[in-house]
Design a protein around this motif. Structure first.
Motif, PDB file in Angstrom:
ATOM      1  N   LYS A  94       0.839  -1.208   0.000  1.00  0.00           N
ATOM      2  CA  LYS A  94       0.000   0.000   0.000  1.00  0.00           C
ATOM      3  C   LYS A  94       0.872   1.254   0.000  1.00  0.00           C
ATOM      4  N   ALA A  95       1.937   1.234   0.821  1.00  0.00           N
ATOM      5  CA  ALA A  95       2.824   2.399   0.903  1.00  0.00           C
ATOM      6  C   ALA A  95       3.506   2.665  -0.435  1.00  0.00           C
ATOM      7  N   LEU A  96       3.907   1.619  -1.131  1.00  0.00           N
ATOM      8  CA  LEU A  96       4.587   1.784  -2.413  1.00  0.00           C
ATOM      9  C   LEU A  96       3.597   2.167  -3.518  1.00  0.00           C
ATOM     10  N   HIS A  97       2.392   1.614  -3.436  1.00  0.00           N
ATOM     11  CA  HIS A  97       1.368   1.963  -4.426  1.00  0.00           C
ATOM     12  C   HIS A  97       1.077   3.464  -4.385  1.00  0.00           C
ATOM     13  N   GLU A  98       1.117   4.066  -3.182  1.00  0.00           N
ATOM     14  CA  GLU A  98       0.893   5.501  -3.033  1.00  0.00           C
ATOM     15  C   GLU A  98       1.947   6.304  -3.801  1.00  0.00           C
ATOM     16  N   LYS A  99       3.102   5.702  -4.018  1.00  0.00           N
ATOM     17  CA  LYS A  99       4.196   6.372  -4.727  1.00  0.00           C
ATOM     18  C   LYS A  99       4.330   5.884  -6.165  1.00  0.00           C
ATOM     19  N   GLY A 100       3.340   5.131  -6.641  1.00  0.00           N
ATOM     20  CA  GLY A 100       3.362   4.663  -8.016  1.00  0.00           C
ATOM     21  C   GLY A 100       4.260   3.471  -8.269  1.00  0.00           C
ATOM     22  N   ALA A 101       4.667   2.789  -7.219  1.00  0.00           N
ATOM     23  CA  ALA A 101       5.547   1.633  -7.345  1.00  0.00           C
ATOM     24  C   ALA A 101       4.813   0.357  -6.946  1.00  0.00           C
ATOM     25  N   THR A 102       5.466  -0.766  -7.165  1.00  0.00           N
ATOM     26  CA  THR A 102       4.871  -2.057  -6.823  1.00  0.00           C
ATOM     27  C   THR A 102       5.831  -2.853  -5.947  1.00  0.00           C
ATOM     28  N   ALA A 103       5.270  -3.866  -5.317  1.00  0.00           N
ATOM     29  CA  ALA A 103       6.073  -4.783  -4.508  1.00  0.00           C
ATOM     30  C   ALA A 103       5.477  -6.169  -4.604  1.00  0.00           C
ATOM     31  N   GLN A 104       6.335  -7.174  -4.491  1.00  0.00           N
ATOM     32  CA  GLN A 104       5.892  -8.569  -4.507  1.00  0.00           C
ATOM     33  C   GLN A 104       6.616  -9.330  -3.408  1.00  0.00           C
ATOM     34  N   VAL A 105       5.911 -10.231  -2.765  1.00  0.00           N
ATOM     35  CA  VAL A 105       6.581 -11.144  -1.836  1.00  0.00           C
ATOM     36  C   VAL A 105       7.362 -12.134  -2.682  1.00  0.00           C
ATOM     37  N   ALA A 106       8.658 -11.921  -2.756  1.00  0.00           N
ATOM     38  CA  ALA A 106       9.497 -12.771  -3.605  1.00  0.00           C
ATOM     39  C   ALA A 106       9.586 -14.178  -3.057  1.00  0.00           C
ATOM     40  N   SER A 107       9.597 -14.283  -1.734  1.00  0.00           N
ATOM     41  CA  SER A 107       9.665 -15.611  -1.115  1.00  0.00           C
ATOM     42  C   SER A 107       9.620 -15.465   0.391  1.00  0.00           C
ATOM     43  N   GLY A 108       9.257 -16.556   1.034  1.00  0.00           N
ATOM     44  CA  GLY A 108       9.480 -16.695   2.465  1.00  0.00           C
ATOM     45  C   GLY A 108      10.744 -17.511   2.676  1.00  0.00           C
ATOM     46  N   VAL A 109      11.374 -17.335   3.821  1.00  0.00           N
ATOM     47  CA  VAL A 109      12.550 -18.133   4.163  1.00  0.00           C
ATOM     48  C   VAL A 109      12.298 -18.822   5.487  1.00  0.00           C
ATOM     49  N   PRO A 110      12.962 -19.940   5.751  1.00  0.00           N
ATOM     50  CA  PRO A 110      12.760 -20.618   7.034  1.00  0.00           C
ATOM     51  C   PRO A 110      13.252 -19.768   8.193  1.00  0.00           C
ATOM     52  N   ALA A 111      12.585 -19.887   9.306  1.00  0.00           N
ATOM     53  CA  ALA A 111      12.964 -19.125  10.499  1.00  0.00           C
ATOM     54  C   ALA A 111      12.649 -19.965  11.720  1.00  0.00           C
ATOM     55  N   MET A 112      13.691 -20.530  12.299  1.00  0.00           N
ATOM     56  CA  MET A 112      13.488 -21.353  13.488  1.00  0.00           C
ATOM     57  C   MET A 112      13.723 -20.528  14.741  1.00  0.00           C
ATOM     58  N   CYS A 113      13.130 -20.959  15.833  1.00  0.00           N
ATOM     59  CA  CYS A 113      13.262 -20.256  17.107  1.00  0.00           C
ATOM     60  C   CYS A 113      14.220 -21.021  18.004  1.00  0.00           C
ATOM     61  N   ASP A 114      15.357 -20.405  18.317  1.00  0.00           N
ATOM     62  CA  ASP A 114      16.317 -21.050  19.202  1.00  0.00           C
ATOM     63  C   ASP A 114      15.749 -21.243  20.599  1.00  0.00           C
ATOM     64  N   GLY A 115      14.805 -20.375  20.995  1.00  0.00           N
ATOM     65  CA  GLY A 115      14.187 -20.544  22.306  1.00  0.00           C
ATOM     66  C   GLY A 115      13.400 -21.837  22.404  1.00  0.00           C
ATOM     67  N   VAL A 116      12.802 -22.269  21.297  1.00  0.00           N
ATOM     68  CA  VAL A 116      12.041 -23.524  21.282  1.00  0.00           C
ATOM     69  C   VAL A 116      12.976 -24.726  21.206  1.00  0.00           C
ATOM     70  N   THR A 117      14.083 -24.592  20.470  1.00  0.00           N
ATOM     71  CA  THR A 117      14.950 -25.755  20.229  1.00  0.00           C
ATOM     72  C   THR A 117      16.109 -25.881  21.225  1.00  0.00           C
TER      73      THR A 117
END
Length: 610
Positions: A94-117
């Motif tokens: 939304k913020a980029l659209h206000e400026k005439g630009a676009t954005a895409q979620v290129a990918s998610g990456v794994p994210a583990m929690c050291d507190g859990v493991t």
């Protein structure tokens, strides 16, 4: 004038890095010449890239005049620090659209929690996840459809992994956007007390869980000053976060406004403007020196003696532990946050936060001020305080003196005249110790060794009452080649209890402890590790050891000829190599570098394997 030691360290890094850095910059220059990346895509390529976009977005994408920004996100709703990232893509678009630009979620990456493991088999994948994140980020950006990238990540391995990939795609502008810490729960001192009481059976598991849940109680980063919050400090020192923004609480109006501001700011940095500023033009040798200075001044996580080396290598820059020690000797400890104090990062923020720390360091000529950042030229621009006015972010002058001297001191009244980390040299190798929380009486331990091949073995010996004595725990086969170099947080409560009972105790290991290493002397990241032929493997139970923190040395007080003649033992690590996905990382264990080389699988620029 710049402090002579800081300048000398910088010059040393520049000199030793020169051939690798030159090649890196040549490769980035070649990538820059491609221009707007989308112009290289065929019509079929481009149609696939924008198929799911709206009509307006497709028009913007195809005209090649408006930026398209990649979003690489580490969102999942199991990590409290990353749960707020769920809404960020929509905010950014939304913020980029206000400026005439676009954005895409290129990918998610794994994210583990050291507190859990922690103390679980999954922790043996934790450090390796950094390089997986780097690879996943590279895959995300490989579509060549982007004019810049926003990296959404917070915790331990996620930010370093994203950074490594960002430097590999160094021709793209980049901004790192955090989620902010959770609000404060029970005090860190109370949490530590209950953990120790549980270790000796004074409180029940139900009571322990209640205390832990009162500490880790909401969305946002854990509030102690471990690796996750050290990451946030580093991103500001590197000029990749907005100024003094890292410790604004999650899910607040100011946090959301800063996310919008950061998203729109990157539009000023793309190749479609007159101010093209890719990340490779921001990060250089001085940037990493500033990062190490920040680490020392704040008493940050020992994990960054590994991560910063790996991050620098991705830009053709070679750091080593001598650089960390030299900087530590001239940078005073300015901050007291748990585990080297009772305050948390919210108290740090209230005391003035990064603005105060950066001002104090600049005033003592301990930072390279003239570096480039995502908002312009010079670190002095980071001595500010963001606030919200009519839904707009305003950066006021920041507090140059601490609002709470018990949390942030000044150069003149520093908590310690040296930083919080020290290099330990010995016959068995090189290691790192966090000194900021050690009391004077614990800076020298001379006692017999008790050797363990796992953290479980030490825990069992403690529960059996076998460790009520002075001793130096040797916990080996915890290095990257052996089992992925897990953190050994679970050993701190029993060792702390023994120390409280009046025993002289210390630990030497080729494993990690992160920000958790505190009041017990702990020589960490021993390199070379035991499995790689390190002399740590030759220590036997009963050997007398002198561990002198002040001198930065460990002496094995046994006959030298006898010690040298000892043969390396053959560990039984099969149980560490299967289950919980560990069998999938055999190739990683076989090819991983040692801790002082960053404990990663990526070679230096120019040293790629054929």
């Amino acid at each position: 004038m710049m402090n002579k030691t800081i300048q000398q360290v910088t010059d040393n890094i520049i000199k030793r890095s020169q051939p690798y850095r030159t090649l890196y910059l040549e490769r980035i220059q070649e990538a820059k010449r491609h221009g707007v990346i989308r112009k290289k895509l065929s019509c079929s390529n481009l149609a696939h890239a924008m198929a799911a976009m709206s009509t307006d977005e497709k028009s913007s994408m195809s005209n090649m005049q408006s930026p398209n920004i990649a979003i690489v996100t580490a969102y999942n709703d199991m990590l409290s620090a990353h749960e707020p990232l769920q809404t960020y893509p929509d905010i950014i678009k939304k913020a980029l659209h206000e400026k005439g630009a676009t954005a895409q979620v290129a990918s998610g990456v794994p994210a583990m929690c050291d507190g859990v493991t922690q103390s679980q088999p999954g922790m043996e994948l934790s450090l390796f996840s950094r390089d997986v994140i780097a690879q996943a980020t590279a895959i995300a950006l490989s579509h060549n459809a982007y004019d810049g990238a926003l990296y959404l990540g917070v915790c331990d391995k996620i930010v370093p992994g994203m950074f490594i990939a960002a430097m590999t795609f160094g021709h793209l502008p980049a901004t790192f956007i955090p989620a902010g810490p959770m609000t404060s729960g029970i005090s860190n001192a109370e949490k530590a007390k209950i953990r120790q009481e549980y270790a000796i059976g004074k409180v029940t598991q139900k009571e322990l869980l209640k205390a832990e849940s009162a500490s880790y109680h909401d969305c946002g980063t854990c509030t102690f000053y471990g690796t996750a919050n050290s990451n946030q400090m580093l991103m500001e020192m590197l000029g990749l976060h907005l100024p003094n923004s890292s410790f604004i609480n999650a899910d607040t109006p100011l946090r959301e406004a800063l996310t919008r501001y950061g998203a729109q700011n990157i539009l000023n940095m793309t190749q479609l403007t007159d101010n093209y500023k890719p990340i490779a033009d921001i990060i250089d040798e001085r940037s990493f020196v500033n990062a190490i200075v920040g680490l020392m001044a704040t008493g940050g996580s020992t994990n960054h003696t590994i991560h910063l080396i790996a991050m620098a290598r991705s830009a053709g820059i070679i750091l080593n532990w001598d650089d960390f020690e030299a900087i530590s000797k001239v940078v005073p400890l300015l901050c007291k946050m748990y585990p080297n104090g009772s305050a948390d990062v919210n108290a740090f923020r209230e005391a003035g936060g990064m603005a105060t720390v950066i001002h104090q360091l600049l005033s003592a000529d301990l930072l390279h001020e003239d570096v480039t950042t995502i908002i312009g030229k010079g670190l002095r621009q980071y001595v500010v305080e963001p606030r919200l006015e009519d839904d707009t972010v305003i950066f006021d002058a920041g507090s140059t003196t601490s609002r709470n001297p018990d949390v942030i001191s000044s150069i003149a009244t520093a908590f310690n005249q040296e930083g919080g980390l020290k290099l330990i040299k010995s016959k068995i190798g090189r290691s790192i110790i966090k000194t900021s929380a050690l009391k004077e009486e614990n800076l020298l331990v001379e006692a017999k060794a008790v050797v363990f091949e796992s953290q479980d073995a030490l825990q069992a010996a403690f529960k059996a009452g076998e460790l009520n004595k002075d001793f130096v725990a040797i916990v080996k086969y915890q290095g990257p080649k052996a089992n992925g170099m897990p953190e050994l947080h679970g050993l701190m409560p029993p060792l702390g209890i023994l120390q409280d009972r009046g025993f002289k105790v210390a630990i030497i290991t080729d494993g990690r402890m992160s920000g958790a290493s505190g009041k017990v002397p702990a020589a960490l990241h021993m390199t070379p590790e035991a499995l790689a032929g390190g002399n740590l493997d030759k220590i036997r139970t009963g050997d007398k050891i002198r561990f002198d923190v002040k001198k930065g040395e460990i002496l094995i007080l046994v006959n030298e000829e006898e010690f040298d003649a000892r043969v390396y033992e053959s560990p039984h690590l099969e149980k560490n190599h299967h289950g919980f996905g560990r069998e999938l990382f055999a190739a990683t264990r076989d090819n991983v570098h040692q801790a002082e080389e960053g404990a990663g699988i990526f070679n230096l620029i120019g040293e790629e394997k054929g």
